[in-house]
Design an enzyme around this catalytic site. Structure first.
Site, PDB file in Angstrom:
ATOM      1  N   ASP A 108       0.413  -1.392  -0.012  1.00 47.53           N
ATOM      2  CA  ASP A 108      -0.014   0.497  -0.252  1.00 47.53           C
ATOM      3  C   ASP A 108       0.618   1.165  -0.279  1.00 47.53           C
ATOM      4  O   ASP A 108       2.006   1.134  -1.257  1.00 47.53           O
ATOM      5  CB  ASP A 108      -0.766  -0.129   1.002  1.00 47.53           C
ATOM      6  CG  ASP A 108      -1.869   0.876   1.749  1.00 47.53           C
ATOM      7  OD1 ASP A 108      -2.952   0.875   0.725  1.00 47.53           O
ATOM      8  OD2 ASP A 108      -1.358   2.160   2.048  1.00 47.53           O
ATOM      9  N   HIS A 290      -7.262  -6.592  -0.721  1.00 46.48           N
ATOM     10  CA  HIS A 290      -6.551  -5.440  -0.848  1.00 46.48           C
ATOM     11  C   HIS A 290      -4.957  -5.949   0.622  1.00 46.48           C
ATOM     12  O   HIS A 290      -4.240  -5.354   0.661  1.00 46.48           O
ATOM     13  CB  HIS A 290      -7.024  -4.298  -0.057  1.00 46.48           C
ATOM     14  CG  HIS A 290      -5.900  -3.295  -0.038  1.00 46.48           C
ATOM     15  ND1 HIS A 290      -5.278  -2.585  -1.397  1.00 46.48           N
ATOM     16  CD2 HIS A 290      -5.197  -2.035   1.067  1.00 46.48           C
ATOM     17  CE1 HIS A 290      -4.663  -1.375  -1.133  1.00 46.48           C
ATOM     18  NE2 HIS A 290      -4.208  -1.485   0.205  1.00 46.48           N
TER      19      HIS A 290
END
Length: 314
Positions: A108, A290
């Site tokens: 991320d 994610h």
């Protein structure tokens, strides 16, 4: 801090104007460093599954809570969180441990820092493994203007910049609910709802999908952000345009051997131009969302270790 019994205790490393909380594994493997960089809104603890395996494979594993997170320093100035400072911290961390260079792993926002580390400090990076966020080519106009034109004013990157303090206050008031709603997997097909996504998550009373982690693990994240608030970590987003200017005259090509790991259910799509900017890249996908290294810890660890081993064998 609440933490798992098997997670290491931190040391505190002074790097000039900031101090970082750093977790280590495999100190006996000095000389073979690998640095793991967390994303938002996360914590070094997000690498808890990978640290023992990497240490067992012969790596000196170095996992900082980057500036603004955990008990690391939280400077007040927004500008203190630009990409020059964030990558400078990692370079200084290598200096502290006596390393010229290391393998860097990012997820991320941490992936963005690692890509930028390769651009701003290329001699300090030997290999790259990034999860979730592919290399982001520099846009024709500053990032926030670009995102606002494409995604509108409610995009959370835009909202963080155009309405400073608004989202921070909502997340601070609803820390547990926000993180509990955010760290989910097996989500139903996305439907676009009005408003800013992160504020919506902080206010939502219904939990979608399944939790990514146990309540005991989630408690580490909740306790950390209840202690610090979210503003320092959100200030990373408030430097997107400043970063755009910092990288203006920097060679945009990442030349280090790289592994990019995507989750097939992630809302962040793979990059169609990745190999143009990262010519020595291998791409792998895992069937997950994610939060890759926490949602699929065994599979993510195998992918990381397998790629590292293959590189050593060549």
């Amino acid at each position: 801090m609440i933490k798992h019994a098997l997670f290491p205790d931190p040391t505190f490393v002074s790097l000039g104007d900031v101090q970082l909380e750093v977790f280590e594994a495999g100190r006996e493997n000095r000389g073979n460093p690998i640095v793991l960089c967390h994303g938002w809104p996360e914590h070094a603890y997000s690498w808890r599954h990978q640290m023992p395996a990497l240490a067992a494979a012969g790596y000196h594993v170095i996992v900082p809570n980057q500036r603004g997170y955990g008990t690391s320093s939280r400077p007040l100035r927004v500008e203190a969180y630009d990409i020059a400072h964030l990558t400078g911290d990692l370079a200084a961390l290598l200096d502290h441990f006596g390393y010229d260079a290391a393998t860097f792993v990012g997820h991320d926002w941490g992936a963005n820092v690692v890509w930028s580390m390769a651009l701003l400090h290329p001699d300090r990076v030997t290999r790259i493994i990034n999860l979730a966020l592919p290399y982001q080519p520099r846009t024709p106009v500053p990032w926030i203007d670009f995102m606002e034109a494409v995604f509108g004013p409610d995009n959370y990157f835009v909202h963080f910049n155009r309405q400073p303090g608004v989202a921070d206050a909502v997340l601070d008031e609803n820390t547990g609910r926000f993180l509990r709603n955010l760290f989910r997997k097996n989500l139903p097909a996305a439907t676009v709802e009005p408003g800013m996504m992160m504020i919506n998550l902080a206010m939502a009373t219904a939990h979608l999908g399944d939790p990514v982690m146990t309540e005991a693990d989630l408690a580490v994240f909740i306790a950390s952000f209840e202690a610090t608030g979210f503003t320092a970590s959100i200030n990373w987003y408030r430097n997107m345009d400043r970063n755009w200017h910092i990288l203006e005259d920097v060679d945009p090509i990442v030349r280090q051997p790289s592994l990019m790991i995507h989750g097939t259910q992630d809302m962040i799509p793979p990059s169609e131009t990745l190999s143009d900017f990262v010519p020595n890249v291998e791409v792998r996908t895992l069937d997950c969302g994610h939060w890759i290294q926490q949602e699929k810890p065994e599979e993510a660890t195998r992918a990381i270790l397998g790629w590292l081993a293959a590189g050593q064998a060549t």
